[in-house]
Design a protein around this motif. Structure first.
Motif, PDB file in Angstrom:
ATOM      1  N   PRO A  46       0.837  -1.201   0.000  1.00 31.35           N
ATOM      2  CA  PRO A  46       0.000   0.000   0.000  1.00 31.35           C
ATOM      3  C   PRO A  46       0.872   1.252   0.000  1.00 31.35           C
ATOM      4  CG  PRO A  46      -0.503  -1.421   1.890  1.00 31.35           C
ATOM      5  CD  PRO A  46       0.690  -1.983   1.220  1.00 31.35           C
ATOM      6  N   TRP A  47       0.409   2.294  -0.649  1.00 28.13           N
ATOM      7  CA  TRP A  47       1.105   3.574  -0.620  1.00 28.13           C
ATOM      8  C   TRP A  47       1.149   4.022   0.835  1.00 28.13           C
ATOM      9  CZ3 TRP A  47       4.536   6.237  -2.838  1.00 28.13           C
ATOM     10  CH2 TRP A  47       4.617   7.620  -2.733  1.00 28.13           C
ATOM     11  N   TYR A  48       2.272   4.523   1.281  1.00 26.19           N
ATOM     12  CA  TYR A  48       2.467   4.755   2.714  1.00 26.19           C
ATOM     13  C   TYR A  48       1.436   5.694   3.325  1.00 26.19           C
ATOM     14  CZ  TYR A  48       4.771   9.298   2.068  1.00 26.19           C
ATOM     15  OH  TYR A  48       5.045  10.598   1.763  1.00 26.19           O
ATOM     16  N   MET A  49       0.913   6.638   2.575  1.00 26.86           N
ATOM     17  CA  MET A  49      -0.114   7.531   3.114  1.00 26.86           C
ATOM     18  C   MET A  49      -1.414   6.768   3.371  1.00 26.86           C
ATOM     19  SD  MET A  49       1.419  10.365   3.436  1.00 26.86           S
ATOM     20  CE  MET A  49       0.278  11.699   3.522  1.00 26.86           C
ATOM     21  N   GLU A  50      -1.740   5.824   2.514  1.00 25.79           N
ATOM     22  CA  GLU A  50      -2.933   4.998   2.697  1.00 25.79           C
ATOM     23  C   GLU A  50      -2.733   3.996   3.824  1.00 25.79           C
ATOM     24  OE1 GLU A  50      -5.831   5.579   1.178  1.00 25.79           O
ATOM     25  OE2 GLU A  50      -4.763   7.280   0.317  1.00 25.79           O
ATOM     26  N   ARG A  51      -1.524   3.485   3.939  1.00 21.82           N
ATOM     27  CA  ARG A  51      -1.219   2.521   4.987  1.00 21.82           C
ATOM     28  C   ARG A  51      -1.471   3.156   6.351  1.00 21.82           C
ATOM     29  NH1 ARG A  51       3.777   1.064   3.172  1.00 21.82           N
ATOM     30  NH2 ARG A  51       4.861   2.514   4.511  1.00 21.82           N
ATOM     31  N   ARG A  52      -1.109   4.399   6.481  1.00 19.90           N
ATOM     32  CA  ARG A  52      -1.323   5.090   7.753  1.00 19.90           C
ATOM     33  C   ARG A  52      -2.805   5.158   8.095  1.00 19.90           C
ATOM     34  NH1 ARG A  52       3.580   8.403   8.508  1.00 19.90           N
ATOM     35  NH2 ARG A  52       4.972   6.685   8.973  1.00 19.90           N
ATOM     36  N   LYS A  53      -3.654   5.316   7.123  1.00 19.34           N
ATOM     37  CA  LYS A  53      -5.091   5.407   7.382  1.00 19.34           C
ATOM     38  C   LYS A  53      -5.698   4.041   7.699  1.00 19.34           C
ATOM     39  CE  LYS A  53      -5.702   9.099   4.043  1.00 19.34           C
ATOM     40  NZ  LYS A  53      -6.167   9.366   2.687  1.00 19.34           N
ATOM     41  N   ASP A  54      -5.294   3.034   6.943  1.00 18.97           N
ATOM     42  CA  ASP A  54      -5.975   1.748   6.989  1.00 18.97           C
ATOM     43  C   ASP A  54      -5.419   0.760   8.015  1.00 18.97           C
ATOM     44  OD1 ASP A  54      -7.483   2.702   4.933  1.00 18.97           O
ATOM     45  OD2 ASP A  54      -6.360   1.669   3.383  1.00 18.97           O
ATOM     46  N   TRP A  55      -4.127   0.805   8.261  1.00 20.64           N
ATOM     47  CA  TRP A  55      -3.515  -0.257   9.037  1.00 20.64           C
ATOM     48  C   TRP A  55      -3.534  -0.012  10.535  1.00 20.64           C
ATOM     49  CZ3 TRP A  55       1.424  -2.741   6.733  1.00 20.64           C
ATOM     50  CH2 TRP A  55       1.147  -3.213   5.458  1.00 20.64           C
ATOM     51  N   TYR A  56      -3.517   1.228  10.949  1.00 22.87           N
ATOM     52  CA  TYR A  56      -3.288   1.518  12.357  1.00 22.87           C
ATOM     53  C   TYR A  56      -4.493   1.261  13.230  1.00 22.87           C
ATOM     54  CZ  TYR A  56       1.062   3.647  10.963  1.00 22.87           C
ATOM     55  OH  TYR A  56       2.301   3.869  10.466  1.00 22.87           O
ATOM     56  N   THR A  57      -4.188   0.860  14.423  1.00 24.97           N
ATOM     57  CA  THR A  57      -5.198   0.643  15.437  1.00 24.97           C
ATOM     58  C   THR A  57      -4.975   1.685  16.526  1.00 24.97           C
ATOM     59  OG1 THR A  57      -3.766  -0.893  16.611  1.00 24.97           O
ATOM     60  CG2 THR A  57      -5.251  -1.843  14.963  1.00 24.97           C
ATOM     61  N   ASP A  58      -5.743   1.617  17.578  1.00 22.49           N
ATOM     62  CA  ASP A  58      -5.605   2.577  18.667  1.00 22.49           C
ATOM     63  C   ASP A  58      -4.222   2.535  19.314  1.00 22.49           C
ATOM     64  OD1 ASP A  58      -8.142   3.550  18.320  1.00 22.49           O
ATOM     65  OD2 ASP A  58      -9.036   2.221  19.814  1.00 22.49           O
ATOM     66  N   GLU A  59      -3.543   1.398  19.253  1.00 27.48           N
ATOM     67  CA  GLU A  59      -2.227   1.287  19.883  1.00 27.48           C
ATOM     68  C   GLU A  59      -1.198   2.200  19.224  1.00 27.48           C
ATOM     69  OE1 GLU A  59      -0.342  -2.609  17.682  1.00 27.48           O
ATOM     70  OE2 GLU A  59      -1.894  -2.902  19.175  1.00 27.48           O
ATOM     71  N   ALA A  60      -1.450   2.672  18.007  1.00 26.84           N
ATOM     72  CA  ALA A  60      -0.486   3.497  17.283  1.00 26.84           C
ATOM     73  C   ALA A  60      -0.781   4.987  17.366  1.00 26.84           C
ATOM     74  CB  ALA A  60      -0.448   3.068  15.823  1.00 26.84           C
ATOM     75  N   LYS A  61      -1.865   5.374  17.996  1.00 24.86           N
ATOM     76  CA  LYS A  61      -2.274   6.783  17.928  1.00 24.86           C
ATOM     77  C   LYS A  61      -1.307   7.747  18.618  1.00 24.86           C
ATOM     78  CE  LYS A  61      -5.303   6.496  21.897  1.00 24.86           C
ATOM     79  NZ  LYS A  61      -6.619   6.515  22.405  1.00 24.86           N
ATOM     80  N   ASP A  62      -0.539   7.295  19.615  1.00 24.61           N
ATOM     81  CA  ASP A  62       0.358   8.181  20.355  1.00 24.61           C
ATOM     82  C   ASP A  62       1.827   8.030  19.952  1.00 24.61           C
ATOM     83  OD1 ASP A  62      -1.766   9.250  21.854  1.00 24.61           O
ATOM     84  OD2 ASP A  62      -1.668   7.569  23.270  1.00 24.61           O
ATOM     85  N   LEU A  63       2.094   7.352  18.844  1.00 25.26           N
ATOM     86  CA  LEU A  63       3.473   7.134  18.421  1.00 25.26           C
ATOM     87  C   LEU A  63       4.034   8.362  17.709  1.00 25.26           C
ATOM     88  CD1 LEU A  63       3.251   3.494  17.012  1.00 25.26           C
ATOM     89  CD2 LEU A  63       3.990   4.218  19.280  1.00 25.26           C
TER      90      LEU A  63
END
Length: 134
Positions: A46-63
């Motif tokens: 996936p294009w990295y900008m789309e990956r950020r939208k689709d792949w992340y869960t709540d565990e990644a929100k504060d990274l």
């Protein structure tokens, strides 16, 4: 997993070639490898900008940004690994690979190492169980 050159990847994903080249230079394309002097990338990445939208869960929100890049790489490795669906098992097998080796290899090759470690453990476990008569 079909590798394509950066121009083909741009066409597949509806992107400008210059944007894809810049993303590759910045390390945003996790499957990018140089073959015979030509940069290649997995067409399914996936294009990295789309990956950020689709792949992340709540565990990644504060990274932080750096932590997100590392998280991206682990997600891509997990995507390619056969044992990626088994969270704890995948994590233990990935931890068995030294960090310098993980960073030096493309995500697909790290995933292959993870699967090799998992398969070796499974074979040993099954052999031990058979020997014990269980």
């Amino acid at each position: 997993m079909a590798l394509v050159n950066l121009s083909e990847y741009a066409a597949i994903h509806g992107l400008k070639v210059t944007n894809v080249r810049t993303a590759r230079a910045r390390g945003k394309l996790l499957t990018a490898v140089k073959q015979h002097g030509v940069w290649m990338v997995d067409e399914a990445e996936p294009w990295y900008m789309e990956r950020r939208k689709d792949w992340y869960t709540d565990e990644a929100k504060d990274l932080t940004e750096g932590e997100l890049d590392a998280y991206d790489r682990v997600l891509m490795i997990r995507h390619y690994a056969q044992c990626g669906q088994y969270g704890e098992t995948f994590a233990k097998c990935l931890d068995a690979i030294p960090d310098d080796i993980q960073e030096a290899l493309p995500a697909q090759q790290v995933a292959a190492l993870v699967d090799a470690i998992h398969d070796a453990y499974e074979r040993g476990y099954r052999a031990g169980m058979a020997e014990a008569g269980l």
